[in-house]
Structure formats: C-alpha cells, structure tokens
Design an enzyme around this catalytic site. Structure first.
Site, PDB file in Angstrom:
ATOM      1  N   TYR A  77      40.391  46.985  38.112  1.00 43.97           N
ATOM      2  CA  TYR A  77      39.636  46.128  39.170  1.00 43.97           C
ATOM      3  C   TYR A  77      38.315  45.888  39.320  1.00 43.97           C
ATOM      4  O   TYR A  77      37.294  46.928  39.452  1.00 43.97           O
ATOM      5  CB  TYR A  77      40.212  46.612  40.439  1.00 43.97           C
ATOM      6  CG  TYR A  77      41.749  46.597  40.852  1.00 43.97           C
ATOM      7  CD1 TYR A  77      42.572  45.823  39.994  1.00 43.97           C
ATOM      8  CD2 TYR A  77      42.450  47.179  41.918  1.00 43.97           C
ATOM      9  CE1 TYR A  77      44.195  46.014  40.057  1.00 43.97           C
ATOM     10  CE2 TYR A  77      43.777  47.187  42.121  1.00 43.97           C
ATOM     11  CZ  TYR A  77      44.586  46.506  41.148  1.00 43.97           C
ATOM     12  OH  TYR A  77      45.660  46.659  41.337  1.00 43.97           O
ATOM     13  N   PHE A 100      51.532  42.206  46.519  1.00 42.34           N
ATOM     14  CA  PHE A 100      51.586  40.920  47.376  1.00 42.34           C
ATOM     15  C   PHE A 100      52.585  41.022  48.291  1.00 42.34           C
ATOM     16  O   PHE A 100      53.492  39.676  48.329  1.00 42.34           O
ATOM     17  CB  PHE A 100      51.871  39.735  46.191  1.00 42.34           C
ATOM     18  CG  PHE A 100      50.693  39.405  45.008  1.00 42.34           C
ATOM     19  CD1 PHE A 100      49.358  39.789  45.464  1.00 42.34           C
ATOM     20  CD2 PHE A 100      51.056  38.974  43.920  1.00 42.34           C
ATOM     21  CE1 PHE A 100      48.330  39.856  44.533  1.00 42.34           C
ATOM     22  CE2 PHE A 100      49.780  38.816  42.974  1.00 42.34           C
ATOM     23  CZ  PHE A 100      48.652  38.967  43.242  1.00 42.34           C
ATOM     24  N   LEU A 112      52.133  39.817  51.333  1.00 45.00           N
ATOM     25  CA  LEU A 112      52.060  38.867  52.126  1.00 45.00           C
ATOM     26  C   LEU A 112      51.910  37.470  51.242  1.00 45.00           C
ATOM     27  O   LEU A 112      51.361  36.367  51.618  1.00 45.00           O
ATOM     28  CB  LEU A 112      50.693  38.954  52.964  1.00 45.00           C
ATOM     29  CG  LEU A 112      50.653  40.143  53.943  1.00 45.00           C
ATOM     30  CD1 LEU A 112      49.463  40.358  54.575  1.00 45.00           C
ATOM     31  CD2 LEU A 112      51.802  40.014  54.785  1.00 45.00           C
ATOM     32  N   GLY A 113      52.360  37.625  49.823  1.00 48.20           N
ATOM     33  CA  GLY A 113      52.438  36.348  49.011  1.00 48.20           C
ATOM     34  C   GLY A 113      51.277  36.312  48.226  1.00 48.20           C
ATOM     35  O   GLY A 113      51.082  35.406  47.262  1.00 48.20           O
ATOM     36  N   PRO A 168      49.594  32.519  50.362  1.00 47.80           N
ATOM     37  CA  PRO A 168      50.001  33.163  51.444  1.00 47.80           C
ATOM     38  C   PRO A 168      51.661  32.742  51.784  1.00 47.80           C
ATOM     39  O   PRO A 168      51.975  31.399  51.523  1.00 47.80           O
ATOM     40  CB  PRO A 168      49.288  32.978  52.359  1.00 47.80           C
ATOM     41  CG  PRO A 168      47.776  32.575  51.968  1.00 47.80           C
ATOM     42  CD  PRO A 168      48.323  32.109  50.580  1.00 47.80           C
ATOM     43  N   LEU A 169      52.555  33.719  52.400  1.00 54.62           N
ATOM     44  CA  LEU A 169      53.896  33.056  52.906  1.00 54.62           C
ATOM     45  C   LEU A 169      53.755  31.920  53.761  1.00 54.62           C
ATOM     46  O   LEU A 169      53.087  31.937  54.697  1.00 54.62           O
ATOM     47  CB  LEU A 169      54.533  34.407  53.522  1.00 54.62           C
ATOM     48  CG  LEU A 169      54.727  35.464  52.363  1.00 54.62           C
ATOM     49  CD1 LEU A 169      55.283  36.705  53.172  1.00 54.62           C
ATOM     50  CD2 LEU A 169      55.533  35.242  51.316  1.00 54.62           C
TER      51      LEU A 169
END
Length: 289
Positions: A65, A214, A216-217, A221-222
């Site tokens: 990262y 992920f 929350l997507g 986003p979801l």
C-alpha cells in the site's frame, strides 16, 4: 484507550491473538489509487491513533500500500505498539509504476516482502501474514504450495506468528490447511457479493476467522433498494446497516473498513453497532441471493 469490549461484535481469537471483531483497514491512508503519500499526513496519523483510542486491536495493512506508505504511517503513529494491538499484513503482490498489482509469489518474493514488512513496521515478528493469491480481478485457480511453504518456513524461523490466505478459492483454502494451520481467510464479501457463504460457515465451525475486504463495496459503494429501505426504517445510513449485517452474519466475521477521516471512523464504529431485527435480516438476506 477505550475498553475494546465496548466495540460492536466483541472479540475473536486467531491462534493466540485476541482481536476486536471491529478492526481497521489502513489501505485508504495512502494517496489516490493507493499510491504515494496521503494528502493529509497528520490526518492519517490521527486516524490511526483514534482507532487505538477507540479500543480497536486489529489493524490490517500491507507494504504494497503506497507502496511502503501505510506501514510507515502505522509505525510513526503507534510505535511502540500497545501489547493488545495486532498488525495483520499480506504478501504476494507488489505495485508497478502504473499502479497495478502484479503477483510476486516466488519464495524469494515472499521472503523479501516479509522482511520489508518487518522493517517498515519496526517489529521482530509479524503477528499474522496473509498470502494474497489471484490478481486484481479476483481469485484464480492453482496451487499455492510453493509460496505458502515459504511462509511456513519463515514462521518456523520465528518471523511470523500466524498464517492466513487472501483472495483465495475454496480449493486453495483447503490446500493451505493441508500444509499448515491458518487462522483467517480474507476474501471479497459483502451484502451484494455472497459467493463465500458456505466457506464462511465451514470456517466458523473450525474456529477460523473470515475477514471480508471491501465490506462496503469498495470503489463502487453498495447500492440496493432493500438496503436503502431497511436503513430508512432504522434512521441509519445504508453503509451502517451493511456493516451491522456483516457482524450479525457470522461470529467469525471480522470487519476492517477503511477510512482516512477520524469522523468517518467513528461513524463506522457507531453504525456497526446497529441491532438488526429478524425481519431486517430476512429482507437484507435476499440481496446477494
């Protein structure tokens, strides 16, 4: 530091590591596209320190990262680390100049990555190392024996305490377990992406943690009419409901939502503490089916 028992979901034990089920993923602390330094260096340090103050004892990171950015931030913000804090990292991919994630899973790659994580984090041994498999598009079939056995040897040398796998197929999870004990699996999973339902239940029965990345997507986003309806009924945000659903989905699910903002971190913690009724759960359970 807040008592970790006050966090949503309580705790889970991975080997001899007791961690809060609500953790923190450090990926978003790097710059855009998980490349380069953060725009707000002091803000990144503040988020890490707030996570510890809130009682979080599980921080997920990787030397890829940035690259090297998040581990150095973690060290700057938190070293010397509290005894209760456990840092979970991963190896198996590097970054290229275009921001890609090419695999790096030869034994030499694995050894180099473990050494890089040790140095950047400033520790003598890594609490938990996940072997990242597949590629940026998802899991890919194939044996993990060679890189995983390299990690097992580093574990024997005392450089790693516990092992896990990430972005893995069901077959690769089983292969890893046939070589050495693993304490967690880290795969893509959320309300809308339910391919690992059977695996989660099997791991729970075996006492192995499942850590959805992920949750929350991710970068998309979801979005779901059912999710929005439940959230409106509870006067909560859809993302809060999605986190709470994960904690209530199975006791072995550990959350590592990421953020670069202190306020958002606090919102995630509060949201994950929502109590969903059986009717809420039944409505949400239809989303990924």
């Amino acid at each position: 530091m807040t008592d970790s028992s006050s966090l949503p979901g309580g705790t889970w034990t991975m080997g001899d590591l007791t961690v809060t089920r609500f953790g923190y993923g450090a990926m978003q602390l790097a710059g855009p596209g998980v490349m380069g330094p953060p725009a707000d260096h002091d803000g990144a340090l503040a988020v890490l320190r707030e996570a510890v103050e809130l009682g979080i004892t599980h921080i997920d990171t990787s030397d890829a990262y940035g690259p090297h950015v998040t581990n150095r931030l973690i060290r700057e913000a938190l070293h010397p680390y509290p005894e209760s804090l456990h840092l979970v990292t991963k190896v198996g991919a590097v970054r290229d100049s275009q921001g890609g994630w090419p695999p790096a899973r030869t034994p030499d790659d694995v050894r180099r990555a473990v050494c890089d994580n040790l140095e950047a984090l400033g520790v003598d041994a890594l609490d938990l190392v996940n072997l990242r498999l597949g590629d940026a598009t998802g899991p890919r079939p194939g044996s993990l024996a060679e890189p995983f056995e390299a990690l097992v040897e580093l574990q024997r040398q005392g450089l790693i305490r516990h092992l896990g796998v990430s972005n893995a197929t069901v077959e690769q999870v089983a292969e890893a377990q046939s070589i050495a004990p693993i304490v967690c699996v880290q795969n893509l999973y959320n309300l809308a992406y339910r391919q690992d339902d059977e695996l989660i239940d099997r791991l729970a029965a075996a006492g192995v943690a499942y850590v959805p990345f992920f949750p929350l997507g991710g970068f998309s986003p979801l979005q779901s009419a059912a999710l929005s309806a439940v959230a409106a009924r509870l006067d909560a945000s859809p993302m809060s409901v999605a986190l709470a659903w994960l904690l209530q989905r199975s006791p072995n699910i550990l959350l590592i939502p990421g953020t670069s903002k202190v306020a958002h971190l606090r919102q995630n913690v509060a949201g994950a503490g929502l109590v969903l009724s059986s009717d809420d759960l039944a409505e949400l359970d239809k989303i990924g089916r």
